[in-house]
Write a protein that holds these residues in place. Sequence first.
Motif, PDB file in Angstrom:
ATOM      1  N   PRO A 385       0.839  -1.199   0.000  1.00 15.93           N
ATOM      2  CA  PRO A 385       0.000   0.000   0.000  1.00 15.93           C
ATOM      3  C   PRO A 385       0.875   1.250   0.000  1.00 15.93           C
ATOM      4  O   PRO A 385       1.900   1.292   0.687  1.00 15.93           O
ATOM      5  CB  PRO A 385      -0.801  -0.132   1.296  1.00 15.93           C
ATOM      6  N   ARG A 386       0.483   2.243  -0.761  1.00 14.40           N
ATOM      7  CA  ARG A 386       1.291   3.456  -0.836  1.00 14.40           C
ATOM      8  C   ARG A 386       0.527   4.679  -0.316  1.00 14.40           C
ATOM      9  O   ARG A 386       0.649   5.073   0.819  1.00 14.40           O
ATOM     10  CB  ARG A 386       1.758   3.683  -2.287  1.00 14.40           C
ATOM     11  N   TYR A 387      -0.303   5.269  -1.155  1.00 16.78           N
ATOM     12  CA  TYR A 387      -0.990   6.513  -0.788  1.00 16.78           C
ATOM     13  C   TYR A 387      -2.492   6.263  -0.713  1.00 16.78           C
ATOM     14  O   TYR A 387      -3.008   5.318  -1.322  1.00 16.78           O
ATOM     15  CB  TYR A 387      -0.653   7.611  -1.794  1.00 16.78           C
ATOM     16  N   LEU A 388      -3.195   7.101   0.066  1.00 12.67           N
ATOM     17  CA  LEU A 388      -4.611   6.826   0.285  1.00 12.67           C
ATOM     18  C   LEU A 388      -5.413   8.110   0.441  1.00 12.67           C
ATOM     19  O   LEU A 388      -4.864   9.193   0.689  1.00 12.67           O
ATOM     20  CB  LEU A 388      -4.805   5.929   1.502  1.00 12.67           C
ATOM     21  N   TYR A 389      -6.731   7.958   0.292  1.00 13.07           N
ATOM     22  CA  TYR A 389      -7.658   9.093   0.418  1.00 13.07           C
ATOM     23  C   TYR A 389      -8.975   8.570   0.976  1.00 13.07           C
ATOM     24  O   TYR A 389      -9.470   7.520   0.567  1.00 13.07           O
ATOM     25  CB  TYR A 389      -7.892   9.745  -0.952  1.00 13.07           C
ATOM     26  N   SER A 390      -9.538   9.312   1.939  1.00 18.21           N
ATOM     27  CA  SER A 390     -10.845   8.969   2.500  1.00 18.21           C
ATOM     28  C   SER A 390     -11.921   9.776   1.773  1.00 18.21           C
ATOM     29  O   SER A 390     -11.892  11.010   1.778  1.00 18.21           O
ATOM     30  CB  SER A 390     -10.879   9.281   4.000  1.00 18.21           C
ATOM     31  N   LEU A 397      -9.659   5.024  -0.807  1.00 24.79           N
ATOM     32  CA  LEU A 397      -8.984   4.785  -2.076  1.00 24.79           C
ATOM     33  C   LEU A 397      -7.500   4.619  -1.778  1.00 24.79           C
ATOM     34  O   LEU A 397      -6.887   5.489  -1.143  1.00 24.79           O
ATOM     35  CB  LEU A 397      -9.201   5.956  -3.037  1.00 24.79           C
ATOM     36  N   VAL A 398      -6.917   3.505  -2.225  1.00 22.77           N
ATOM     37  CA  VAL A 398      -5.522   3.197  -1.906  1.00 22.77           C
ATOM     38  C   VAL A 398      -4.756   2.927  -3.199  1.00 22.77           C
ATOM     39  O   VAL A 398      -5.179   2.102  -4.018  1.00 22.77           O
ATOM     40  CB  VAL A 398      -5.416   1.961  -0.978  1.00 22.77           C
ATOM     41  N   THR A 399      -3.632   3.628  -3.390  1.00 22.56           N
ATOM     42  CA  THR A 399      -2.745   3.278  -4.494  1.00 22.56           C
ATOM     43  C   THR A 399      -1.768   2.228  -3.988  1.00 22.56           C
ATOM     44  O   THR A 399      -1.324   2.274  -2.837  1.00 22.56           O
ATOM     45  CB  THR A 399      -1.968   4.496  -5.027  1.00 22.56           C
TER      46      THR A 399
END
Length: 553
Positions: A385-390, A397-399
């Motif tokens: 897992p790298r970057y994420l957004y709620s 959302l997970v890159t």
Amino acid sequence: MHPWRSAQHVLLCDLCETVPLQRHCELCNINLCVNCAVKHLSDSSKRHNVVPFLHKKSTPNYHKCRDHADKHCEIYCEKCGIPLCSTCVTSGKHKGHEMSDILEKLSAKTESLRKDLEELETRIYHRYDKMASDVETEKAELEANYGKLTTDADEQGEILYREITAIVNRRKSAIAEMKSTHLDALNKNTEEITQKITELKQIISDLKSMLNSNDVSLTSTYKSRNSEFRTLPPKVRVTLPSLSPQKINKDQLNEMFGSLSPLSINTEHGDTMKSAEAVSFPPVKPLLDDPHVTATIDTGYKYLHSVSCLSEDQVWTCGMNETMKLLNLQSKQLTSIQTKSGDWPRDIAVTRDGDLVYTDPSIKTVNLVKNKQIQTVITLQGWYPRYLYSTASNDLLVTMESDDRKQSKVVRYSGSTEKQTIQFDEQGRPLYSSDYDIKYISENRNLDICVTDPSTSAVVVVNQSGKLRFKYTGNPFNTKQSFNPSGITTDSQSHIMTTDSYNHRIHILDQDGQFLRYIYCDLRDPYGLCVDIRDNLFVAEFGTAKVKKIQYL
């Protein structure tokens, strides 16, 4: 030729076949003149139901042709969608058009009407009615919920009565304002649902009348709206604020009294909708000609890479060590959290409930921090897992990047459940590069998913279904300078903002990827980005380890 098929279309009594018909027996399904009707009724062996011919229900109510007044329409043109008489058919105007018998068309339309009516009455209407009932229940509980908040504020205020009377009053005022906003949102939701219910009642009534009339001209022009109503209206989703009292400190009463968490009102779309939007459209806010810094926060990191807003004056930050810090605008550390692995988090985000989430690539997890306790919500295998957004609907959302560093993708989660994977375009080509792990992510107000891809010097934007909308590769009017995107965020106006670290600036785009302008504000190595609920922009500077709060609208 039988008289009723003559050019004059005189319809004769089925019994005597000499006098024009005027009555119809619905039991025997025969047409009668007045005299024959009297004789017919004298047969007491059956309960005859003789009605005026024009009121009969057992056969279709043919209407006269609008172009040939002496003709009745018995044919239906599928292409033009209108009834035709025999003269219309032979006129040549509808040559090559597909024709059907008006009775067959009536039967098909009638069956369609019945199905629509059944669905509206047995399924759709009841679900709307339940939604309205649920909102009323929530409104009924509103007083108790907010009453408890007021009581909590009173209890805390009595302990510090003389010193904090003014603070207590301000908190009560904030509660009252939130309550009013909450109630307004629920009332608006009720109005929207009620309006739909009213429309449903009218449609149901119209369909019943249409079915009873057996009128071809009405049924042939009927347009079903059932597909529209199968998608329920948005449901207001509210996260109640909470009061967080702290220990008394007379020198810092205002801060130690405790703060109310923001009132969160989001729209959770019914059934077929994935997204959740705010209760109403935001007012238009033009871009400032001269954006300016309103606060600077020293984070104390050696290198800073991510920032996420908890409120207008509190931000979570993370750098290249294991500690995540909550800071106020005066650079004061309010709390800190150590990662579970002891390694540095790759990215952080704040959920709609106000909880912190972070990615920990070293142990391949996404973790939630609630009441200072760390819970692992996602554990990956074969991917980092790298970057994420709620998101507004509280999805994550997970890159992520594959173990062999050859693939990248975006995954949407609801809790621990994977809901969507975005990896390839319509031609099966990768949407994201695999040789550079920085891929900050954000979701726009129009539900587009925006990802930075420094390896290709692009911002990749897909719609909510994962279909590529566009790629932004820099200001088209400035081809002399390279574009190096890293952080990304979006605001209430659906602007997309991305940092351009090497050139020490931020690009502002519209929702369709058109460049609007730069933000400079004496930035040095801008990296991570976020906006608060009032569209203030927070920028994490990588090298200086400072967060700058910028007003740009």
